[in-house]
Design a protein around this motif. Structure first.
Motif, PDB file in Angstrom:
ATOM      1  N   ALA A 136     -10.224   8.401  22.752  1.00 29.82           N
ATOM      2  CA  ALA A 136     -10.582   7.657  21.545  1.00 29.82           C
ATOM      3  C   ALA A 136     -10.277   8.466  20.291  1.00 29.82           C
ATOM      4  N   LEU A 137     -10.499   9.774  20.334  1.00 32.68           N
ATOM      5  CA  LEU A 137     -10.182  10.606  19.173  1.00 32.68           C
ATOM      6  C   LEU A 137      -8.672  10.659  18.944  1.00 32.68           C
ATOM      7  N   VAL A 138      -7.886  10.624  20.014  1.00 31.41           N
ATOM      8  CA  VAL A 138      -6.433  10.561  19.862  1.00 31.41           C
ATOM      9  C   VAL A 138      -6.036   9.268  19.164  1.00 31.41           C
ATOM     10  N   TYR A 139      -6.650   8.152  19.560  1.00 29.82           N
ATOM     11  CA  TYR A 139      -6.331   6.871  18.920  1.00 29.82           C
ATOM     12  C   TYR A 139      -6.796   6.846  17.466  1.00 29.82           C
ATOM     13  N   ALA A 140      -7.898   7.513  17.157  1.00 24.27           N
ATOM     14  CA  ALA A 140      -8.315   7.627  15.753  1.00 24.27           C
ATOM     15  C   ALA A 140      -7.260   8.371  14.945  1.00 24.27           C
ATOM     16  N   ALA A 141      -6.709   9.430  15.535  1.00 23.78           N
ATOM     17  CA  ALA A 141      -5.659  10.188  14.851  1.00 23.78           C
ATOM     18  C   ALA A 141      -4.395   9.336  14.680  1.00 23.78           C
ATOM     19  N   MET A 142      -4.053   8.524  15.687  1.00 24.39           N
ATOM     20  CA  MET A 142      -2.905   7.626  15.561  1.00 24.39           C
ATOM     21  C   MET A 142      -3.109   6.645  14.409  1.00 24.39           C
ATOM     22  N   THR A 143      -4.315   6.126  14.281  1.00 17.01           N
ATOM     23  CA  THR A 143      -4.611   5.170  13.221  1.00 17.01           C
ATOM     24  C   THR A 143      -4.508   5.828  11.852  1.00 17.01           C
ATOM     25  N   LEU A 144      -5.016   7.038  11.734  1.00 16.98           N
ATOM     26  CA  LEU A 144      -4.882   7.773  10.471  1.00 16.98           C
ATOM     27  C   LEU A 144      -3.414   8.040  10.152  1.00 16.98           C
ATOM     28  N   ASP A 145      -2.628   8.367  11.169  1.00 17.76           N
ATOM     29  CA  ASP A 145      -1.209   8.609  10.950  1.00 17.76           C
ATOM     30  C   ASP A 145      -0.499   7.324  10.541  1.00 17.76           C
ATOM     31  N   SER A 146      -0.930   6.187  11.078  1.00 15.00           N
ATOM     32  CA  SER A 146      -0.358   4.908  10.675  1.00 15.00           C
ATOM     33  C   SER A 146      -0.571   4.666   9.184  1.00 15.00           C
ATOM     34  N   ALA A 147      -1.761   4.983   8.709  1.00 15.57           N
ATOM     35  CA  ALA A 147      -2.039   4.845   7.273  1.00 15.57           C
ATOM     36  C   ALA A 147      -1.186   5.815   6.464  1.00 15.57           C
ATOM     37  N   ARG A 148      -1.045   7.040   6.951  1.00 15.71           N
ATOM     38  CA  ARG A 148      -0.225   8.029   6.245  1.00 15.71           C
ATOM     39  C   ARG A 148       1.221   7.546   6.144  1.00 15.71           C
ATOM     40  N   ARG A 149       1.748   7.013   7.223  1.00 17.45           N
ATOM     41  CA  ARG A 149       3.126   6.529   7.205  1.00 17.45           C
ATOM     42  C   ARG A 149       3.292   5.399   6.198  1.00 17.45           C
ATOM     43  N   TYR A 150       2.329   4.512   6.168  1.00 17.32           N
ATOM     44  CA  TYR A 150       2.413   3.381   5.239  1.00 17.32           C
ATOM     45  C   TYR A 150       2.431   3.879   3.793  1.00 17.32           C
ATOM     46  N   HIS A 151       1.528   4.777   3.455  1.00 15.71           N
ATOM     47  CA  HIS A 151       1.410   5.236   2.068  1.00 15.71           C
ATOM     48  C   HIS A 151       2.536   6.177   1.663  1.00 15.71           C
ATOM     49  N   THR A 152       3.302   6.665   2.635  1.00 15.22           N
ATOM     50  CA  THR A 152       4.473   7.476   2.305  1.00 15.22           C
ATOM     51  C   THR A 152       5.770   6.684   2.458  1.00 15.22           C
ATOM     52  N   GLY A 153       5.638   5.369   2.621  1.00  9.80           N
ATOM     53  CA  GLY A 153       6.807   4.497   2.668  1.00  9.80           C
ATOM     54  C   GLY A 153       7.547   4.490   3.983  1.00  9.80           C
ATOM     55  N   ARG A 154       6.914   4.948   5.078  1.00  7.99           N
ATOM     56  CA  ARG A 154       7.589   4.997   6.378  1.00  7.99           C
ATOM     57  C   ARG A 154       6.888   4.126   7.421  1.00  7.99           C
ATOM     58  N   GLY A 155       6.048   3.221   6.970  1.00  7.42           N
ATOM     59  CA  GLY A 155       5.312   2.387   7.916  1.00  7.42           C
ATOM     60  C   GLY A 155       6.151   1.232   8.440  1.00  7.42           C
ATOM     61  N   GLY A 156       5.841   0.796   9.657  1.00  8.32           N
ATOM     62  CA  GLY A 156       6.464  -0.400  10.209  1.00  8.32           C
ATOM     63  C   GLY A 156       7.926  -0.265  10.592  1.00  8.32           C
ATOM     64  N   VAL A 157       8.423   0.952  10.777  1.00 13.08           N
ATOM     65  CA  VAL A 157       9.821   1.129  11.180  1.00 13.08           C
ATOM     66  C   VAL A 157       9.917   1.001  12.696  1.00 13.08           C
TER      67      VAL A 157
END
Length: 388
Positions: free
Chosen positions: A355-376
């Motif tokens: 579950a902590l790994v999935y929390a980190a994945m979710t945080l990374d998803s937000a980071r990618r979005y805010h740095t313009g690399r989300g949804g690739v």
């Protein structure tokens, strides 16, 4: 210890609710289903959006073309800008099958994607436009393999219970250590968000589907506004489930061993990218929802083992007892998912780490979005410019 004395009972209360009152999310099916043979077998067209899938099609397309469905069944594969010869591979596989199976396959290129459309949804739309007017459209991914008779069973379920959307969540592979560690939890968390039995309850607000296998009554899809109504959706299956249910359609979602994904995730990074690509979209790109999700994961999954261990070592039963009880309930709800994937239930107590790994994945998803690399996805932005 004072903090754990407070948080451990809160986590236990959360797990008591989840286990007893959250739609039986930990069960691996939607409950009993009525099946019936239709008076006349309806036409079914399978729509397969495919982008650079030449390597996996030999494991999946023949099984789809070989479905011995009593009515008219056709497959439309939409080549979504592939560069690896996907279209040619599909045609060669069909030509190599016996009994004229090639006649049941049409391969067509996706047209230029308009701004505001997610790539997969646009390919699905192109397939629907080419399908004509069958009673049912089967949306299925290129990596999905069907056991013999699966399409007939899907139609029987739709006919027997008068359903407008019948979806099967594919069983994902667990070949590598990382897949065995992370894949069952992926399905578990999906069921936690969208309890299958609530999806099938007409009056419930919960709506979802599993994109690998979605049999949809075409007339209800048209009535709901068609795929244009979800054109920008990254998580197209959940969006389609909501669309059909809001239009008054009856839905059902199950986890099924007859529908199997042949997609491989040999490296941890492959699974990480699968989740991080769209997790923040699931939270509607909301920092508040992101914070709440991460805090919820910590409370429910990290606090129980921390309280159980720390409380036992410190001789503090106020933390240890509720922490151990919450951890036990948590593991008990995870065990059926492990059994479905033919893995030992002894893995269940490790769920907090996953579950902590999935929390980190979710945080990374937000980071990618805010740095313009989300949804690739496969080298292409998943949604055209107008969606943002």
């Amino acid at each position: 210890m004072l903090i754990l004395d407070v948080l451990a009972p809160a986590a236990l209360a959360g797990w008591i609710y989840l286990a007893a009152g959250h739609g039986g999310f930990w069960r691996t099916g939607g409950g009993p289903v009525d099946t019936a043979e239709p008076r006349a077998w309806p036409d079914v067209v399978a729509v397969v959006p495919a982008r650079d899938e030449a390597s996996v099609l030999p494991e999946t397309l023949p099984a789809l073309l070989a479905q011995d469905y009593p009515g008219r069944f056709e497959v439309v594969l939409v080549d979504d800008g592939s560069t690896d010869g996907t279209a040619g591979t599909a045609r060669r596989l069909a030509d190599g099958m016996p009994d004229g199976a090639a006649a049941g396959l049409r391969v067509l290129p996706a047209g230029e994607r308009p701004d505001g459309w997610a790539g997969k949804v646009w390919a699905m739309r192109e397939g629907v436009a080419a399908a004509g007017e069958p009673e049912f459209v089967l949306f299925t991914d290129a990596d999905i393999a069907y056991a013999p008779g699966t399409v007939e069973r899907l139609v029987r379920a739709a006919a027997g219970a008068d359903l407008d959307l019948v979806s099967r969540m594919a069983t994902l592979g667990t070949r590598t250590p990382w897949e065995r560690a992370l894949v069952p939890a992926f399905v578990y968390f999906f069921a936690l968000l969208y309890p299958f039995r609530r999806v099938g309850r007409p009056g419930a607000r919960t709506a979802a589907a599993a994109g690998g296998c979605m049999l949809v009554r075409r007339a209800v899809l048209v009535r709901a506004g068609g795929l244009a109504a979800i054109r920008g959706a990254l998580i197209d299956d959940v969006a389609l489930g909501r669309l059909i249910k809001r239009a008054g359609g009856r839905c059902r979602l199950d986890l099924d061993r007859d529908v199997v994904s042949r997609r491989r995730y040999p490296r941890p990074a492959d699974l990480w990218d699968m989740v991080a690509r769209s997790a923040y979209d699931q939270l509607r790109y909301s920092p508040a929802l992101l914070a709440g999700t991460v805090l919820g994961l910590v409370l429910l999954f990290a606090v129980p083992p921390a309280a159980a261990v720390a409380g036992t070592v410190a001789g503090a039963p106020a933390a240890a007892v509720p922490g151990l009880a919450a951890w036990t309930i948590m593991a008990g709800t995870f065990a059926p998912m492990l059994r479905h994937h033919r893995l030992s239930p002894l893995r269940a107590p490790t769920l907090p780490l996953v579950a902590l790994v999935y929390a980190a994945m979710t945080l990374d998803s937000a980071r990618r979005y805010h740095t313009g690399r989300g949804g690739v996805w496969k080298g292409r932005a998943a949604v055209g410019r107008a969606a943002r």
